[in-house]
Design a protein around this motif. Structure first.
Motif, PDB file in Angstrom:
ATOM      1  N   ASP A  90     -10.716 -30.545  41.430  1.00 39.92           N
ATOM      2  CA  ASP A  90     -11.961 -29.891  41.135  1.00 39.92           C
ATOM      3  C   ASP A  90     -11.826 -28.617  40.753  1.00 39.92           C
ATOM      4  O   ASP A  90     -12.968 -28.051  39.680  1.00 39.92           O
ATOM      5  N   LEU A  91     -11.019 -27.793  41.237  1.00 40.95           N
ATOM      6  CA  LEU A  91     -10.623 -26.372  40.662  1.00 40.95           C
ATOM      7  C   LEU A  91     -10.714 -26.365  39.030  1.00 40.95           C
ATOM      8  O   LEU A  91     -10.893 -25.548  38.259  1.00 40.95           O
ATOM      9  N   ARG A  92      -9.535 -27.491  38.688  1.00 43.00           N
ATOM     10  CA  ARG A  92      -9.412 -27.619  37.226  1.00 43.00           C
ATOM     11  C   ARG A  92     -10.491 -27.729  36.494  1.00 43.00           C
ATOM     12  O   ARG A  92     -10.842 -27.349  35.322  1.00 43.00           O
ATOM     13  N   LYS A  93     -11.477 -28.715  37.015  1.00 42.65           N
ATOM     14  CA  LYS A  93     -12.506 -29.031  36.289  1.00 42.65           C
ATOM     15  C   LYS A  93     -13.357 -27.831  36.049  1.00 42.65           C
ATOM     16  O   LYS A  93     -14.182 -27.448  35.325  1.00 42.65           O
ATOM     17  N   GLN A  94     -13.495 -26.928  37.158  1.00 38.96           N
ATOM     18  CA  GLN A  94     -14.344 -25.814  37.165  1.00 38.96           C
ATOM     19  C   GLN A  94     -13.847 -24.570  35.985  1.00 38.96           C
ATOM     20  O   GLN A  94     -14.547 -24.239  35.401  1.00 38.96           O
ATOM     21  N   ILE A  95     -12.428 -24.468  36.184  1.00 42.36           N
ATOM     22  CA  ILE A  95     -11.808 -23.903  35.160  1.00 42.36           C
ATOM     23  C   ILE A  95     -12.063 -24.452  33.653  1.00 42.36           C
ATOM     24  O   ILE A  95     -12.444 -23.476  32.779  1.00 42.36           O
ATOM     25  N   ASP A  96     -12.240 -25.632  33.500  1.00 40.65           N
ATOM     26  CA  ASP A  96     -12.278 -26.106  32.001  1.00 40.65           C
ATOM     27  C   ASP A  96     -13.606 -25.940  31.746  1.00 40.65           C
ATOM     28  O   ASP A  96     -14.057 -25.451  30.562  1.00 40.65           O
TER      29      ASP A  96
ATOM     30  N   LEU B 243     -16.592 -20.128  27.622  1.00 44.18           N
ATOM     31  CA  LEU B 243     -16.442 -18.903  27.049  1.00 44.18           C
ATOM     32  C   LEU B 243     -16.027 -19.009  25.637  1.00 44.18           C
ATOM     33  O   LEU B 243     -16.332 -18.126  24.792  1.00 44.18           O
ATOM     34  N   LYS B 244     -15.456 -20.294  25.302  1.00 45.49           N
ATOM     35  CA  LYS B 244     -15.405 -20.538  23.886  1.00 45.49           C
ATOM     36  C   LYS B 244     -16.542 -20.684  23.047  1.00 45.49           C
ATOM     37  O   LYS B 244     -16.772 -19.988  21.840  1.00 45.49           O
ATOM     38  N   LYS B 245     -17.440 -21.163  23.617  1.00 51.75           N
ATOM     39  CA  LYS B 245     -18.875 -20.888  22.926  1.00 51.75           C
ATOM     40  C   LYS B 245     -19.477 -19.917  22.850  1.00 51.75           C
ATOM     41  O   LYS B 245     -19.862 -19.386  21.720  1.00 51.75           O
ATOM     42  N   GLU B 246     -19.404 -18.960  23.802  1.00 46.58           N
ATOM     43  CA  GLU B 246     -19.643 -17.567  23.979  1.00 46.58           C
ATOM     44  C   GLU B 246     -18.881 -16.631  22.880  1.00 46.58           C
ATOM     45  O   GLU B 246     -19.512 -15.726  22.006  1.00 46.58           O
ATOM     46  N   VAL B 247     -17.528 -17.322  22.738  1.00 54.11           N
ATOM     47  CA  VAL B 247     -16.933 -16.509  21.836  1.00 54.11           C
ATOM     48  C   VAL B 247     -17.179 -16.657  20.238  1.00 54.11           C
ATOM     49  O   VAL B 247     -17.150 -15.751  19.459  1.00 54.11           O
ATOM     50  N   SER B 248     -17.362 -17.865  20.377  1.00 55.07           N
ATOM     51  CA  SER B 248     -17.784 -18.391  18.977  1.00 55.07           C
ATOM     52  C   SER B 248     -19.128 -17.785  18.218  1.00 55.07           C
ATOM     53  O   SER B 248     -19.349 -17.262  17.132  1.00 55.07           O
ATOM     54  N   THR B 249     -20.071 -17.947  19.381  1.00 56.53           N
ATOM     55  CA  THR B 249     -21.282 -17.090  18.927  1.00 56.53           C
ATOM     56  C   THR B 249     -21.317 -15.650  18.744  1.00 56.53           C
ATOM     57  O   THR B 249     -21.616 -14.974  17.587  1.00 56.53           O
ATOM     58  N   GLN B 250     -20.292 -15.077  19.444  1.00 53.01           N
ATOM     59  CA  GLN B 250     -20.049 -13.703  18.958  1.00 53.01           C
ATOM     60  C   GLN B 250     -19.333 -13.469  18.020  1.00 53.01           C
ATOM     61  O   GLN B 250     -19.636 -12.334  17.065  1.00 53.01           O
ATOM     62  N   ASP B 251     -18.385 -14.270  17.532  1.00 58.24           N
ATOM     63  CA  ASP B 251     -17.496 -14.241  16.171  1.00 58.24           C
ATOM     64  C   ASP B 251     -18.367 -14.269  15.293  1.00 58.24           C
ATOM     65  O   ASP B 251     -18.485 -13.548  13.947  1.00 58.24           O
ATOM     66  N   ASP B 252     -19.615 -15.117  15.115  1.00 59.14           N
ATOM     67  CA  ASP B 252     -20.390 -15.460  14.012  1.00 59.14           C
ATOM     68  C   ASP B 252     -21.317 -14.179  13.847  1.00 59.14           C
ATOM     69  O   ASP B 252     -21.537 -13.577  12.609  1.00 59.14           O
ATOM     70  N   LYS B 253     -21.676 -13.737  14.942  1.00 52.78           N
ATOM     71  CA  LYS B 253     -22.407 -12.156  14.848  1.00 52.78           C
ATOM     72  C   LYS B 253     -21.676 -11.172  14.051  1.00 52.78           C
ATOM     73  O   LYS B 253     -22.078 -10.252  13.346  1.00 52.78           O
ATOM     74  N   HIS B 254     -20.544 -11.238  14.785  1.00 49.14           N
ATOM     75  CA  HIS B 254     -19.558 -10.197  14.252  1.00 49.14           C
ATOM     76  C   HIS B 254     -19.272 -10.356  12.693  1.00 49.14           C
ATOM     77  O   HIS B 254     -19.314  -9.395  11.848  1.00 49.14           O
ATOM     78  N   ARG B 255     -19.122 -11.697  12.346  1.00 53.42           N
ATOM     79  CA  ARG B 255     -18.800 -11.765  10.837  1.00 53.42           C
ATOM     80  C   ARG B 255     -20.299 -11.207  10.058  1.00 53.42           C
ATOM     81  O   ARG B 255     -20.049 -10.719   8.844  1.00 53.42           O
ATOM     82  N   LYS B 256     -21.342 -11.765  10.493  1.00 54.94           N
ATOM     83  CA  LYS B 256     -22.501 -11.346   9.798  1.00 54.94           C
ATOM     84  C   LYS B 256     -22.694  -9.715   9.647  1.00 54.94           C
ATOM     85  O   LYS B 256     -22.948  -9.013   8.600  1.00 54.94           O
TER      86      LYS B 256
END
Length: 802
Positions: free
Chosen positions: A104-110, A116-129
């Motif tokens: 269960d803990l592993r699922k939570q971490i995943d 976090l990956k989605k948030e990083v991708s969003t921030q990366d797009d904003k940063h590129r713009k």
């Protein structure tokens, strides 16, 4: 991990794992211990109580390593009705629950990682713009800066033009201001005759006397010029109109007064200089400094600085100059050696450097402009003290009529020049370290030797020629001493050619090269530019080439003369059918002279080859590196070297042919003299062959052996190969005629063998085994000189071809 209560029903309680347990310094052993420590301690306590309740004896060791009491043994014997490790079930349940919670803990971490990956991708797009927008903004800024720079450049050019106009206008304004001032001053002088009381303060200020005098002279010149141009010609009794005559008169009166003022100023300067000298003698630096500061107002202190330098003892004391000459030149009655002069210059220049260093300390403490004084001092040292010494040391000899080599010759002057130049360069460097202001001390030092360096190449070549001629005279004198005791005896026997005068000496050529090497060292010292160095080196090395070529060629020609003289003696004593004992003796003497001349020429060729090798080695080691930096110099020098040696090669070629002729003539003479009719017999007489060699065969073999031994020991390389090949071909082409003329008709020569070798006739020439005879000579030579068998085989093959 949260604490949990100890109970036997721990398996029914949920296992809670905290995600913080896996952060930081995670340890699996610690995690496992926290899980099982709640169950395992009760088991450890039960084991300890069981061990204490049963006493000391009656314990057994189970196969698994546990101990048991006697009651345990009874239970074990009955089949172990109760389990040995009752906590197993609880631990298994604990582990299963732990695994589930870990999943269960592993699922939570995943899940968190995915967010976090989605948030990083969003921030990366904003940063590129944002970066794209920033790049566009930066590009705009660069364009703005470029436009601004262009405008600044345009404004700068405009400002430069305006500045030029302003500068020109300022110059014109300054000129106009000066003109206005001069006109104003001129009007002041042109008011009333003799009225000099109402002039501007400039003409009454004592501190501006020099400026006032300069302006007055300008005004006077202008007024006189204007009068000469504006004065009309006098016609009848008319007089000229009034102009600047009053100004001219007043200016003349003022200038006369200025002369009086300037004379008083000069008198003041002289009094200050006298005071300065008195303080200098007492070493009162403060007074000297005060006077120097006041004197600096007079002509920027130049007179004071020059006066100080001129009054130094090393420039006015005659004893100092005499001491310099004695230290460097020594006793005038004898010629000083370059080594003695080098030591003297080192001592003298050290004394000069120390003196200048002491004067520098005084100058720094006294004068407001010490660098200017040091420049004047060092210049005076080089131009007076050093130059006077060099003039006595470096007296140019006459090239047409130089002093003898025994007294030093031109070489002594060149060595003195090199020593003086090198030591004076060291002095210049030392003075630069001490201090010489803005003076170009190196350039001034070079100028001291410019007259000598301009004519240096001619003196160097003249010195080499003088040394060469002196060496030849020395060798001739030695040759005459050697030949005089034996000359009468040799001529009485008809063999005066046996001792060739002035033979080629490798030691002499080595000395030529040593002289040239010393000259090249001086070329390197005096030539700073590569082109100048290459030109001087070429001229000096070419001189060596001409000397060696002439020396070798003359030596070979003298050796050839000996061969020619021996040939003439040989022709005088050609033996006929009947000769006297005296003629035979003279013929033998001529033959001996020919063999001696042969050996002498071979030795001459050997020494010539060694001499040329020495020159080539010297060129490769010392000359090439100096010529390569200049295009064409190396190749041109190689051509000159080949041209210079061509005359020696021609003399050697002619002499080797004469040697071959000498050998062939002697072989012909031996056969003509020693071959007897009894050495032949008819092929049908049935006589047994006499295997003993004939006297002719023995003598020819001995002579050819001596000739070949000489050739092998003197000639080398291609010289040896060419000479032997030519000799063998000539030998093979001549002997058929000799033997044919000596053999009787229908008779056959008694063949003789050597060491069991029996030659087989190849060609029968009227019953005479001529080939067998020549084979016998080859066999005899092969047996006596086995180390030369290869060349003897060549000799054999050449005979077979003929």
């Amino acid at each position: 991990m949260k604490e949990r209560s100890k109970s036997s029903s721990v398996s029914n309680l949920p296992l809670i794992l905290n995600i913080d347990d896996f952060k930081g310094d995670f340890s699996f052993d610690a995690l496992f211990g926290n899980l099982v420590n709640e169950l395992l301690p009760s088991f450890q306590e039960d084991s300890a109580d069981s061990a204490d309740g049963h006493g000391i004896g009656g314990t057994d060791v189970l196969p698994n390593g546990h101990t048991r009491t006697s009651s345990d043994a009874t239970k074990f014997a009955q089949g172990l009705s109760a389990p040995l490790f009752p906590e197993v079930d609880a631990l298994l349940l604990l582990f299963k629950n732990s695994c589930k919670e870990l999943v269960d803990l592993r699922k939570q971490i995943d899940g968190k990682l995915s967010n976090l990956k989605k948030e990083v991708s969003t921030q990366d797009d904003k940063h590129r713009k944002t970066l794209t927008e920033l790049e566009k903004g930066v590009d705009g800024l660069f364009n703005s800066f470029a436009r601004l720079d262009s405008r600044i450049s345009s404004v700068g050019q405009t400002a430069a033009k305006v500045g030029d106009h302003l500068q020109s206008a300022d110059a014109q304004r300054e000129t106009a201001s000066q003109a206005i001032e001069l006109i104003k001053y001129l009007m002041e002088f042109n008011r009333n005759p003799g009225s000099l009381m109402e002039l501007s303060p400039l003409f009454s200020d004592d501190s501006r006397v020099a400026e006032a005098a300069s302006i007055a002279q300008k005004l006077r010149s202008f007024a006189e010029e204007d009068i000469s141009k504006a004065m009309p010609s006098v016609v009848g009794g008319a007089t000229a109109s009034r102009g600047l005559e009053v100004a001219v008169a007043n200016l003349q009166e003022y200038c006369n007064g200025m002369v009086t003022v300037l004379s008083h100023s000069s008198e003041l300067e002289n009094r200050l200089l006298a005071r300065f000298d008195a303080a200098s003698q007492r070493r009162e630096l403060s007074t000297m400094s005060e006077c120097a500061k006041i004197l600096s107002q007079f002509n920027r202190g130049t007179s004071a600085m020059q006066h100080y330098v001129a009054t130094r003892p090393m420039f006015i004391d005659v004893e100092v100059m005499n001491s310099d000459n004695k230290l460097v030149l020594g006793d005038q009655s004898s010629q000083a050696s370059p080594n003695y002069v080098a030591r003297g210059l080192s001592k003298l220049y050290k004394e000069i450097t120390d003196t200048v260093r002491k004067e520098a300390a005084t100058i720094m403490a006294v004068f407001p402009s010490p660098n200017d004084v040091m420049s004047i001092l060092v210049q005076r040292v080089l131009e007076q003290r050093v130059t006077s010494l060099l003039d006595k040391l470096l007296e140019k000899p006459s090239i047409a009529h130089p002093r003898p080599v025994a007294e030093g010759g031109i070489l002594l002057y060149l060595r003195m020049l090199a020593v003086a130049y090198e030591k004076t360069q060291e002095l210049a460097r030392d003075l630069r370290v001490v201090g010489c202001g803005d003076l170009d001390v190196e350039g001034l030092t070079e100028s001291l030797f410019s007259a000598h360096k301009d004519e240096y190449p001619e003196y160097e070549q003249a010195s080499l020629r003088q040394l060469y001629q002196a060496k030849l005279e020395e060798l001739r004198a030695e040759s005459q001493k050697v030949s005089e005791p034996s000359g009468t005896i040799g001529r009485s026997k008809g063999a005066s050619v046996a001792s060739s005068p002035l033979e080629i000496s490798v030691a002499a050529v080595t000395e030529f090269v040593r002289w040239n090497e010393e000259a090249i060292t001086r070329c390197t010292l005096f030539s700073s530019l590569p082109a100048t160095l290459a030109a001087n080196v070429r001229s000096v090395f070419t001189c060596l080439l001409h000397q060696v070529s002439q020396y070798i060629t003359d030596g070979l020609e003298r050796a050839r003369d000996s061969l020619t003289e021996a040939a003439s003696l040989r022709e005088r004593f050609v033996i006929g059918s009947s000769v006297s004992r005296r003629v035979t003796s003279q013929a033998e003497a001529a033959a001996s002279a020919g063999e001696s001349s042969f050996k002498s020429f071979m030795v001459a060729v050997q020494r010539a080859g060694s001499s040329v090798a020495i020159v080539h080695q010297y060129f490769a080691n010392s000359i090439s590196r100096l010529l390569l930096p200049v295009d064409g110099s190396h190749a041109a020098t190689c051509e000159e070297m080949a041209t210079a040696m061509s005359s020696a090669e021609g003399a050697a070629f002619k002499g080797l042919h004469q040697c071959i002729e000498t050998v062939m003539a002697e072989v012909d003479r031996l056969l003509s003299t020693e071959q007897k009719a009894a050495d032949y017999h008819s092929p049908d007489d049935g006589m047994v062959h006499d295997h003993r060699p004939t006297n002719a065969c023995t003598r020819v073999v001995a002579y050819v052996s001596r000739v070949l031994e000489t050739a092998f020991t003197t000639l080398e390389g291609l010289n040896k190969q060419a000479f032997l090949t030519e000799l063998f071909e000539e030998h093979g082409a001549s002997h058929s005629r000799v033997l044919h003329g000596l053999a009787p008709q229908g008779h056959r020569k008694r063949l003789a063998t050597h060491q069991g070798w029996m030659p087989t006739p190849i060609i029968q020439l009227e019953g005479i085994p001529t080939r067998g005879f020549r084979h016998l000579i080859v066999s005899r030579i092969l047996s006596t000189n086995p180390k030369e068998s290869l060349l003897m085989r060549m000799f054999h093959l050449s005979i077979m071809r003929t």
